[in-house]
Design a protein around this motif. Structure first.
Motif, PDB file in Angstrom:
ATOM      1  N   LEU A 343       0.818  -1.206   0.000  1.00 38.18           N
ATOM      2  CA  LEU A 343       0.000   0.000   0.000  1.00 38.18           C
ATOM      3  C   LEU A 343       0.853   1.258   0.000  1.00 38.18           C
ATOM      4  O   LEU A 343       0.584   2.212  -0.745  1.00 38.18           O
ATOM      5  N   ILE A 344       1.904   1.285   0.821  1.00 36.08           N
ATOM      6  CA  ILE A 344       2.717   2.497   0.962  1.00 36.08           C
ATOM      7  C   ILE A 344       3.690   2.654  -0.199  1.00 36.08           C
ATOM      8  O   ILE A 344       3.787   3.723  -0.806  1.00 36.08           O
ATOM      9  N   TYR A 345       4.450   1.591  -0.502  1.00 31.72           N
ATOM     10  CA  TYR A 345       5.538   1.702  -1.477  1.00 31.72           C
ATOM     11  C   TYR A 345       5.225   1.059  -2.828  1.00 31.72           C
ATOM     12  O   TYR A 345       6.030   1.192  -3.761  1.00 31.72           O
ATOM     13  N   HIS A 346       4.091   0.328  -2.903  1.00 32.22           N
ATOM     14  CA  HIS A 346       3.779  -0.426  -4.124  1.00 32.22           C
ATOM     15  C   HIS A 346       4.938  -1.360  -4.483  1.00 32.22           C
ATOM     16  O   HIS A 346       5.330  -1.479  -5.645  1.00 32.22           O
ATOM     17  N   ASP A 347       5.482  -1.989  -3.437  1.00 32.84           N
ATOM     18  CA  ASP A 347       6.669  -2.828  -3.613  1.00 32.84           C
ATOM     19  C   ASP A 347       6.504  -4.092  -2.771  1.00 32.84           C
ATOM     20  O   ASP A 347       6.431  -4.018  -1.536  1.00 32.84           O
ATOM     21  N   SER A 348       6.466  -5.233  -3.410  1.00 30.34           N
ATOM     22  CA  SER A 348       6.232  -6.488  -2.697  1.00 30.34           C
ATOM     23  C   SER A 348       7.419  -6.869  -1.820  1.00 30.34           C
ATOM     24  O   SER A 348       7.248  -7.460  -0.739  1.00 30.34           O
ATOM     25  N   LEU A 349       8.655  -6.539  -2.252  1.00 32.47           N
ATOM     26  CA  LEU A 349       9.841  -6.868  -1.465  1.00 32.47           C
ATOM     27  C   LEU A 349       9.808  -6.166  -0.112  1.00 32.47           C
ATOM     28  O   LEU A 349      10.082  -6.773   0.927  1.00 32.47           O
ATOM     29  N   THR A 350       9.464  -4.884  -0.116  1.00 34.30           N
ATOM     30  CA  THR A 350       9.397  -4.137   1.145  1.00 34.30           C
ATOM     31  C   THR A 350       8.339  -4.724   2.065  1.00 34.30           C
ATOM     32  O   THR A 350       8.541  -4.841   3.277  1.00 34.30           O
ATOM     33  N   GLY A 351       7.188  -5.116   1.512  1.00 33.46           N
ATOM     34  CA  GLY A 351       6.142  -5.734   2.322  1.00 33.46           C
ATOM     35  C   GLY A 351       6.597  -7.031   2.956  1.00 33.46           C
ATOM     36  O   GLY A 351       6.318  -7.300   4.133  1.00 33.46           O
ATOM     37  N   GLU A 352       7.321  -7.852   2.191  1.00 36.62           N
ATOM     38  CA  GLU A 352       7.840  -9.096   2.738  1.00 36.62           C
ATOM     39  C   GLU A 352       8.839  -8.840   3.863  1.00 36.62           C
ATOM     40  O   GLU A 352       8.843  -9.531   4.889  1.00 36.62           O
ATOM     41  N   LEU A 353       9.682  -7.824   3.690  1.00 35.31           N
ATOM     42  CA  LEU A 353      10.673  -7.501   4.706  1.00 35.31           C
ATOM     43  C   LEU A 353      10.009  -6.976   5.982  1.00 35.31           C
ATOM     44  O   LEU A 353      10.460  -7.272   7.094  1.00 35.31           O
ATOM     45  N   ILE A 354       8.948  -6.184   5.830  1.00 34.15           N
ATOM     46  CA  ILE A 354       8.218  -5.687   7.007  1.00 34.15           C
ATOM     47  C   ILE A 354       7.672  -6.857   7.812  1.00 34.15           C
ATOM     48  O   ILE A 354       7.787  -6.899   9.045  1.00 34.15           O
ATOM     49  N   ALA A 355       7.067  -7.834   7.123  1.00 34.83           N
ATOM     50  CA  ALA A 355       6.516  -9.010   7.815  1.00 34.83           C
ATOM     51  C   ALA A 355       7.618  -9.850   8.451  1.00 34.83           C
ATOM     52  O   ALA A 355       7.465 -10.357   9.570  1.00 34.83           O
TER      53      ALA A 355
END
Length: 497
Positions: A343-355
């Protein structure tokens, strides 16, 4: 009256921290959209050197100034407070100039040989000019913190962030983003201008306030300088060594990742972790940052007046609040990290790293708040030891794990590092204060309550859009508060005493 002032200052700093973090994330989203995660990674390469150069003037000295000015004002010794402030500013300017010369004249070597990216050289030179302004600002902010007047500090940081963003938007849109190195230099130029203007504002606010202190005369026997150095040296030494190791780590990580990935991918992963995932994970700690800043003068005063019961009560409530907040948001990021990153960065890699990094949230929050409390309790030598141990072990683990395990190894290093420092800092505080928390009541019950709450709501609200994520976050907070109140994990009346 004093409790009312503390609450007022906490609210001001909390709102300020939230505003700053929101602006920072919005800016990072915009900047990532213009220069990509590679550009964010290059910016953080340069910024790591900036932190190293600024460590002398912006770490130990402000802490020492806050403690000594607080002690002087508590004893109604205003001339001593004035001398401490004058010597603090002089030392900050001197150390900033040392950092300026060290980086400015070695920029090409640092960029090419240490950071491994010659594009960083111009940015390194530009950021050097911000060092004296940062040093002076840090000392003036420390003075206002000791005076329990946080509004000048809050206005200054918001002004600085707003100016930085405005200047970056105007200049980046004008020059374009085809050259990542040039874009990084422009961002650092905007940082420098914003820092200078913020320093000017702090100097103006101090000029209005200085009438409440006697004339800043240079008289004295040098006792204040020795006291400043005594307190600041271990903190600065620890911060400088840690920052030096982190700077080396910053240079090493992309190179180690490039064994498994391309150079561009390695810098992108590094930028995604440092510049995109971590700001999101640390966003909810705004309240804790306010508490950490305000507790320093309070702890110093309580120690000076020999009131250990005040210290023990403050430490107990602070650690409990920090753990509860960390557990709650750790679960929120664990169950919704991928959706938040997308949602924030439109980037799946960043989302995976957050999780993936979400379970670290309670440890990161505890480590930060306990480090600040320990310095307020004159334990700067211990924090020097822990920061040195952490920095050396992180670097060794990176060299061992990242070349063979890639991103997984980098994440594993972060887990080990945060667990080590959190255990050491919390353990030291418990030993100093004599606190004996219950494993079941204070540790396990909050974890079970938070996990059950967030898991239940993740099933009821499976959407990944803005409204679903917002409702999930608010619902998790409210339900978690109800749970910990019903289980008597906290007593609201205890926070009013």
């Amino acid at each position: 009256m004093k409790k009312t002032l503390f609450i007022k200052n906490a609210l001001i700093l909390t709102v300020t921290s939230i505003v700053i973090r929101v602006l920072g994330i919005v800016f990072k989203v915009w900047l990532a959209g213009r220069v990509g995660s590679e550009g964010i990674g290059l910016y953080h390469l340069v910024f790591s050197v900036h932190l190293l150069a600024a460590a002398f003037a912006s770490s130990g000295l402000p802490t020492a100034v806050t403690r000594l000015v607080t002690d002087a004002l508590a004893g109604e010794n205003q001339p001593r407070a004035a001398r401490v402030l004058r010597r603090g500013i002089s030392l900050a300017i001197l150390l900033s100039l040392v950092g300026f010369c060290a980086v400015f004249f070695a920029a090409d070597f640092i960029a090419g040989q240490l950071l491994g990216d010659a594009r960083a050289a111009d940015g390194l030179r530009v950021m050097c000019f911000s060092l004296p302004f940062m040093g002076i600002s840090c000392i003036l902010k420390a003075y206002f913190m000791a005076r329990r007047r946080v509004s000048p500090n809050s206005v200054a940081v918001i002004l600085e962030q707003a100016l930085r963003i405005l200047l970056c938007v105007v200049l980046i849109n004008r020059i374009g983003t085809q050259d990542v190195g040039r874009s990084c230099t422009v961002v650092l130029l905007c940082d420098t201008v914003a820092e200078a203007l913020s320093c000017g504002y702090m100097a103006w606010r101090f000029a209005l306030d200085r009438r409440k202190l006697p004339k800043l005369e240079a008289t004295g026997d040098g006792k204040e300088t020795r006291e400043l150095i005594r307190i600041a040296a271990p903190i600065t030494g620890g911060r400088y060594l840690t920052t030096a190791l982190r700077t080396l780590e910053t240079a090493v990580v992309p190179r180690c990742l490039s064994v498994c990935l391309s150079d561009q991918q390695a810098l992108s992963v590094f930028g995604a972790v440092k510049g995109m995932a971590l700001p999101v994970l640390l966003f909810p700690s705004s309240l804790l940052n306010a508490l950490s800043s305000l507790l320093l003068p309070e702890m110093a005063e309580a120690v000076a007046q020999n009131r250990p019961f005040v210290v023990k009560s403050a430490v107990r409530k602070t650690i409990s609040t920090t753990w509860l907040l960390g557990v709650l948001f750790g679960y929120v990021f664990l169950f919704r990290g991928q959706g938040i990153g997308q949602l924030i960065y439109h980037d799946s890699l960043t989302g995976e790293l957050i999780a993936q990094l979400a379970p670290l949230v309670p440890l990161m929050y505890l480590d930060s708040i306990c480090d600040g409390i320990l310095k307020g309790l004159d334990q700067q030598k211990y924090t020097f030891f822990t920061s040195t141990l952490d920095g050396v072990s992180r670097l060794a683990l990176i060299l061992l794990l990242v070349p063979t395990r890639g991103t997984v190894g980098f994440v594993a290093v972060m887990y080990i590092s945060n667990l080590l420092t959190a255990v050491l800092h919390v353990g030291k505080l418990l030993k100093l204060t004599g606190l004996k928390p219950s494993f079941m009541h204070h540790l396990l019950l909050p974890m079970l309550s938070g996990g059950g709450t967030c898991l239940l709501l993740s099933r009821l609200l499976p959407g990944q859009d803005l409204w679903s994520l917002g409702l999930y976050g608010v619902g998790s907070c409210l339900l978690f508060l109800v749970m910990i109140r019903l289980l008597r994990i906290i007593d609201p009346a205890d926070y009013l005493r």
